[in-house]
Design a protein around this motif. Structure first.
Motif, mmCIF file in Angstrom:
data_model
loop_
_atom_site.group_PDB
_atom_site.id
_atom_site.type_symbol
_atom_site.label_atom_id
_atom_site.label_comp_id
_atom_site.label_asym_id
_atom_site.label_seq_id
_atom_site.Cartn_x
_atom_site.Cartn_y
_atom_site.Cartn_z
ATOM 1 N N TYR A 27 0.874 -1.182 -0.015
ATOM 2 C CA TYR A 27 0.445 -0.324 -0.134
ATOM 3 C C TYR A 27 0.838 1.243 -0.052
ATOM 4 N N ASP A 71 -5.561 2.780 3.611
ATOM 5 C CA ASP A 71 -5.326 1.729 2.386
ATOM 6 C C ASP A 71 -5.674 0.393 3.307
ATOM 7 N N TRP A 72 -4.570 -0.305 3.203
ATOM 8 C CA TRP A 72 -4.533 -1.168 4.051
ATOM 9 C C TRP A 72 -5.812 -1.470 5.230
ATOM 10 N N ASP A 74 -8.772 -0.366 4.986
ATOM 11 C CA ASP A 74 -10.007 -0.260 3.762
ATOM 12 C C ASP A 74 -10.375 -1.657 3.491
ATOM 13 N N ASP A 75 -9.235 -2.783 3.972
ATOM 14 C CA ASP A 75 -8.796 -3.674 3.227
ATOM 15 C C ASP A 75 -9.066 -4.787 3.874
ATOM 16 N N ASN A 76 -9.224 -4.996 5.201
ATOM 17 C CA ASN A 76 -8.299 -5.454 6.142
ATOM 18 C C ASN A 76 -9.448 -5.268 7.983
#
Length: 327
Positions: A27, A71-72, A74-76
């Motif tokens: 990211y 961003d991390w 958002d995905d986790n």
């Protein structure tokens, strides 16, 4: 869960403490690639050689790093954000995260603002700066400011955090006197910047930034309210958010206003995202708080992270650090 996502202000962060994250995290590398295209140079290499006084590089680096962490998240993470905010420069990071200001425009804001700031501060008849310190309460700090002013020094209170962390802006001679008074009162110096902020001394800079930088960028309505660290208001209108970011230059930061905004937004949990953990203890006094940093992402497997449960609620599994988390 009702979460507030919060981005801290600029705090000195050495390159060595974040180098591994910047060079290895997918990211971070993605955000840095986009920054390189906009700025025209390698941001990570420039950050390696920069100091906090290299405003463009330092701010762009913190922007890229903080957004990579988001961003991390958002995905986790499984969050339910109801509001966002940021202290000082962190409010700009938050505006990008929330879609109010496109990332390329934010990088241009950093670059062009630096140009204007260097010109404006360089033209002052006396150098202006900002001195950060801690372990004194607000009443004592205001008393020291009043004493310095009575002696003829130009100083103003800029930041009041947690009734123990403060910053004062003023002329170099005024800040030298404040350092003496803070030490005499039992306070401890943190660091200094070669620019004043959050005070009336920079009204002319605020006006130039509005005319020469901010008006030429794209601003969009936010789907989430922004917690203003200027007034404590909850803002969604793009013009209001733009003006609030500008007004942050001339208005002292009072953490109590942010705490009140968190309560008004109905948040029952906070996630603080940035390179350092300092702000976690501030929000923790209002709602249960997780802090997401490069260290927490690198050192803890995602499956081991848990977000704190709201006060009085059962702890629920989620992907977040014992001291970390984000959208």
């Amino acid at each position: 869960m009702a979460d507030v996502v919060y981005f801290p202000g600029l705090v000195p962060t050495t390159f060595a403490t974040i180098e591994t994250y910047l060079r290895t995290d997918i990211y971070a590398r993605a955000r840095l690639r986009e920054a390189d295209e906009v700025l025209g140079y390698s941001l990570v290499d420039a950050y390696r050689d920069a100091e906090v006084y290299d405003w463009e590089v330092y701010e762009a680096g913190v922007l890229a790093l903080s957004l990579a962490l988001a961003d991390w998240a958002d995905d986790n993470l499984d969050l339910d954000p109801v509001a966002f905010g940021g202290q000082s420069f962190g409010a700009i990071v938050g505006a990008v995260w929330a879609g109010v200001l496109p990332y390329p425009d934010a990088l241009r804001l950093v670059r062009e603002s630096t140009r204007v700031e260097l010109d404006w501060f360089g033209s002052r008849p006396a150098p202006l700066g900002c001195f950060f310190f801690y372990r004194l309460d607000a009443v004592t700090v205001d008393g020291l400011i009043a004493r310095a002013r009575a002696e003829g020094h130009v100083v103003e209170g800029s930041i009041y955090l947690d009734n123990s962390v403060h910053a004062v802006s003023g002329t170099s001679t005024g800040l030298d006197r404040m350092r003496e008074l803070v030490a005499e009162a039992g306070g401890h110096a943190f660091y200094s910047m070669n620019r004043a902020e959050h005070c009336s001394l920079v009204q002319g800079l605020r006006d130039r930034l509005a005319a020469e930088v901010y008006r030429d960028l794209r601003w969009f309505r936010s789907s989430l309210p922004m917690l203003s660290d200027v007034s404590g208001a909850l803002l969604t209108d793009p013009d209001d958010i733009r003006d609030d970011l500008l007004d942050g230059w001339v208005t002292p930061v009072h953490w109590a206003a942010v705490s009140a905004a968190i309560r008004r937004a109905g948040a029952d949990r906070a996630v603080v995202i940035g390179p350092r953990t300092m702000f976690g203890r501030l929000t923790q006094r209002t709602v249960p708080t997780a802090v997401l940093t490069p260290r927490s992402v690198l050192e803890h497997p995602a499956t081991a992270f848990r977000l704190p449960a709201p006060a009085g609620a059962a702890r629920v599994p989620a992907v977040a650090a014992a001291s970390g988390g984000a959208r």
